[in-house]
Design a protein around this motif. Structure first.
Motif, mmCIF file in Angstrom:
data_model
loop_
_atom_site.group_PDB
_atom_site.id
_atom_site.type_symbol
_atom_site.label_atom_id
_atom_site.label_comp_id
_atom_site.label_asym_id
_atom_site.label_seq_id
_atom_site.Cartn_x
_atom_site.Cartn_y
_atom_site.Cartn_z
ATOM 1 N N GLN A 176 59.311 7.715 -38.273
ATOM 2 C CA GLN A 176 59.069 6.216 -37.807
ATOM 3 C C GLN A 176 60.014 5.605 -36.910
ATOM 4 O O GLN A 176 59.623 4.563 -36.104
ATOM 5 C CB GLN A 176 58.884 5.530 -39.245
ATOM 6 N N PRO B 189 49.533 8.946 -39.996
ATOM 7 C CA PRO B 189 50.763 9.472 -40.112
ATOM 8 C C PRO B 189 50.644 11.023 -40.421
ATOM 9 O O PRO B 189 49.448 11.419 -40.922
ATOM 10 C CB PRO B 189 50.866 8.710 -41.571
ATOM 11 N N ILE C 141 50.144 1.966 -39.408
ATOM 12 C CA ILE C 141 49.982 3.150 -40.187
ATOM 13 C C ILE C 141 49.017 2.511 -41.223
ATOM 14 O O ILE C 141 47.818 3.036 -41.627
ATOM 15 C CB ILE C 141 50.882 4.064 -40.787
ATOM 16 N N ARG D 274 52.293 13.543 -43.409
ATOM 17 C CA ARG D 274 53.243 13.902 -44.501
ATOM 18 C C ARG D 274 53.552 15.276 -44.359
ATOM 19 O O ARG D 274 52.777 16.150 -44.510
ATOM 20 C CB ARG D 274 52.342 13.456 -45.712
ATOM 21 N N ARG E 261 58.582 13.332 -46.320
ATOM 22 C CA ARG E 261 58.742 12.679 -45.213
ATOM 23 C C ARG E 261 57.283 12.185 -44.739
ATOM 24 O O ARG E 261 56.349 12.773 -45.002
ATOM 25 C CB ARG E 261 59.464 13.414 -44.072
ATOM 26 N N THR E 262 57.333 11.033 -44.032
ATOM 27 C CA THR E 262 56.200 10.629 -43.305
ATOM 28 C C THR E 262 56.530 10.339 -41.706
ATOM 29 O O THR E 262 57.558 9.575 -41.427
ATOM 30 C CB THR E 262 55.697 9.178 -43.957
ATOM 31 N N TRP F 114 54.829 0.788 -40.174
ATOM 32 C CA TRP F 114 54.261 1.018 -41.433
ATOM 33 C C TRP F 114 53.014 0.170 -41.478
ATOM 34 O O TRP F 114 51.933 0.670 -41.838
ATOM 35 C CB TRP F 114 55.125 0.448 -42.480
#
Length: 86
Positions: A33, A58, A51, A60, A64-65, A48
């Protein structure tokens, strides 16, 4: 009797995968990010929000994203076509 040393050790096996010059590597598919925010010139909070709004997809992996670079590129293209509006 002359002393004859043992034969040298055999060469250590190396990987058969050829090494590539780093300058020829392609850009990774995923970015953190922070990296995506840096690329877009926005804050991590904005990433964010994008997203959450479904503007950027995103990915995953474990806890972690990550963000796909393709998704970021598509977002920029949409913004360019729409004059910077959603």
């Amino acid at each position: 009797m002359d002393y004859t040393p043992h034969a040298p050790f055999p060469p250590i096996a190396t990987s058969t995968v050829p090494r590539r010059d780093r300058s020829s590597w392609e850009r990774p598919q995923l970015a953190s990010q922070d990296e995506a925010a840096y690329r877009l010139g926005v804050s991590r909070t904005t990433i964010w929000r994008l997203i959450a709004a479904g503007e950027i997809q995103p990915v995953r992996i474990g806890s972690r994203t990550l963000v796909s670079n393709k998704s970021v590129d598509e977002f920029v293209a949409r913004q360019s076509r729409n004059g910077g509006t959603k």
